[in-house]
Motif scaffolding. Structure first.
Motif, PDB file in Angstrom:
ATOM      1  N   ASP A  19       0.829  -1.210   0.000  1.00  0.00           N
ATOM      2  CA  ASP A  19       0.000   0.000   0.000  1.00  0.00           C
ATOM      3  C   ASP A  19       0.863   1.260   0.000  1.00  0.00           C
ATOM      4  N   ASP A  20       1.964   1.228   0.744  1.00  0.00           N
ATOM      5  CA  ASP A  20       2.862   2.383   0.782  1.00  0.00           C
ATOM      6  C   ASP A  20       3.571   2.566  -0.563  1.00  0.00           C
ATOM      7  N   ILE A  21       3.968   1.474  -1.185  1.00  0.00           N
ATOM      8  CA  ILE A  21       4.578   1.548  -2.522  1.00  0.00           C
ATOM      9  C   ILE A  21       3.585   2.183  -3.488  1.00  0.00           C
ATOM     10  N   ARG A  22       2.359   1.718  -3.472  1.00  0.00           N
ATOM     11  CA  ARG A  22       1.322   2.251  -4.366  1.00  0.00           C
ATOM     12  C   ARG A  22       1.093   3.742  -4.118  1.00  0.00           C
ATOM     13  N   ALA A  23       1.006   4.115  -2.859  1.00  0.00           N
ATOM     14  CA  ALA A  23       0.761   5.527  -2.527  1.00  0.00           C
ATOM     15  C   ALA A  23       1.947   6.399  -2.921  1.00  0.00           C
ATOM     16  N   THR A  24       3.145   5.955  -2.614  1.00  0.00           N
ATOM     17  CA  THR A  24       4.349   6.730  -2.909  1.00  0.00           C
ATOM     18  C   THR A  24       4.545   6.890  -4.409  1.00  0.00           C
ATOM     19  N   ARG A  25       4.339   5.824  -5.141  1.00  0.00           N
ATOM     20  CA  ARG A  25       4.568   5.839  -6.590  1.00  0.00           C
ATOM     21  C   ARG A  25       3.322   6.243  -7.390  1.00  0.00           C
ATOM     22  N   GLN A  26       2.227   6.448  -6.684  1.00  0.00           N
ATOM     23  CA  GLN A  26       0.963   6.836  -7.309  1.00  0.00           C
ATOM     24  C   GLN A  26       0.590   5.877  -8.434  1.00  0.00           C
ATOM     25  N   THR A  27       0.551   4.598  -8.100  1.00  0.00           N
ATOM     26  CA  THR A  27       0.221   3.535  -9.055  1.00  0.00           C
ATOM     27  C   THR A  27      -0.434   2.388  -8.303  1.00  0.00           C
ATOM     28  N   GLU A  28      -1.144   1.577  -9.010  1.00  0.00           N
ATOM     29  CA  GLU A  28      -1.692   0.350  -8.428  1.00  0.00           C
ATOM     30  C   GLU A  28      -0.742  -0.832  -8.629  1.00  0.00           C
ATOM     31  N   TYR A  29       0.279  -0.640  -9.474  1.00  0.00           N
ATOM     32  CA  TYR A  29       1.169  -1.724  -9.868  1.00  0.00           C
ATOM     33  C   TYR A  29       2.239  -1.999  -8.817  1.00  0.00           C
ATOM     34  N   ILE A  30       2.385  -3.256  -8.458  1.00  0.00           N
ATOM     35  CA  ILE A  30       3.488  -3.717  -7.610  1.00  0.00           C
ATOM     36  C   ILE A  30       4.334  -4.624  -8.494  1.00  0.00           C
ATOM     37  N   ASN A  31       5.607  -4.254  -8.690  1.00  0.00           N
ATOM     38  CA  ASN A  31       6.427  -5.047  -9.612  1.00  0.00           C
ATOM     39  C   ASN A  31       6.968  -6.315  -8.954  1.00  0.00           C
ATOM     40  N   ASN A  32       7.504  -7.191  -9.803  1.00  0.00           N
ATOM     41  CA  ASN A  32       7.954  -8.509  -9.353  1.00  0.00           C
ATOM     42  C   ASN A  32       9.080  -8.468  -8.332  1.00  0.00           C
ATOM     43  N   PHE A  33       9.900  -7.421  -8.351  1.00  0.00           N
ATOM     44  CA  PHE A  33      10.960  -7.313  -7.346  1.00  0.00           C
ATOM     45  C   PHE A  33      10.358  -7.329  -5.942  1.00  0.00           C
ATOM     46  N   TRP A  34       9.360  -6.477  -5.733  1.00  0.00           N
ATOM     47  CA  TRP A  34       8.738  -6.391  -4.411  1.00  0.00           C
ATOM     48  C   TRP A  34       7.983  -7.673  -4.079  1.00  0.00           C
ATOM     49  N   LYS A  35       7.320  -8.252  -5.073  1.00  0.00           N
ATOM     50  CA  LYS A  35       6.577  -9.493  -4.857  1.00  0.00           C
ATOM     51  C   LYS A  35       7.513 -10.636  -4.480  1.00  0.00           C
ATOM     52  N   ALA A  36       8.712 -10.650  -5.021  1.00  0.00           N
ATOM     53  CA  ALA A  36       9.678 -11.707  -4.702  1.00  0.00           C
ATOM     54  C   ALA A  36      10.241 -11.544  -3.303  1.00  0.00           C
ATOM     55  N   ILE A  37      10.674 -10.337  -2.974  1.00  0.00           N
ATOM     56  CA  ILE A  37      11.286 -10.184  -1.640  1.00  0.00           C
ATOM     57  C   ILE A  37      10.238 -10.176  -0.530  1.00  0.00           C
ATOM     58  N   ALA A  38       8.957 -10.112  -0.903  1.00  0.00           N
ATOM     59  CA  ALA A  38       7.884 -10.222   0.090  1.00  0.00           C
ATOM     60  C   ALA A  38       7.857 -11.600   0.743  1.00  0.00           C
ATOM     61  N   ASN A  39       8.595 -12.559   0.179  1.00  0.00           N
ATOM     62  CA  ASN A  39       8.723 -13.867   0.820  1.00  0.00           C
ATOM     63  C   ASN A  39       9.392 -13.750   2.181  1.00  0.00           C
TER      64      ASN A  39
END
Length: 131
Positions: A19-39
């Motif tokens: 949510d913070d990434i989306r708000a900061t970047r003003q986008t709904e998109y979360i890229n694969n880098f963040w999705k991977a390290i979310a492990n």
């Protein structure tokens, strides 16, 4: 290949970062880098806070120049993912093909001269020290 954590699968801790990434970047998109390290949520949180601070906080270096620096380091480190994502971000901030070409020429030149200086073990000139 690493499991990519989608928003719908994410824990509350990971969703808060997304949510913070989306708000900061003003986008709904979360890229694969963040999705991977979310492990590993602590790594996701720590890495996002650092990237957010370094890449978005006001400072003397403008946002496009920050992206150019990031691309240069990514090229030198051979990170295809970072080259692609920061090239896209650089283009969104105004980088054109000519700038990209000039940047790569500088990176290539610096890598060549750095290797020569290291290989020859050239001592640093006194006038360059403590600058």
């Amino acid at each position: 290949m690493t499991n990519l954590i989608e928003y719908e699968q994410a824990s509350d801790e990971v969703r808060a970062v997304y949510d913070d990434i989306r708000a900061t970047r003003q986008t709904e998109y979360i890229n694969n880098f963040w999705k991977a390290i979310a492990n590993h949520p602590p790594t996701l949180q720590r890495t996002w806070q650092t990237v957010k601070e370094v890449m978005t906080s006001p400072g003397e270096i403008d946002p496009l120049m920050r992206e150019l620096i990031y691309i240069a380091v990514s090229v030198t480190n051979g990170c295809d993912y970072c080259i692609a994502s920061h090239t896209a971000s650089g283009r969104a901030k105004g980088m054109n093909d000519t700038m990209f070409g000039e940047l790569l020429a500088i990176v290539a030149t610096a890598n060549t001269t750095n290797r020569l200086a290291n290989g020859y073990q050239i001592p640093v000139d006194e006038q360059f020290k403590n600058q």
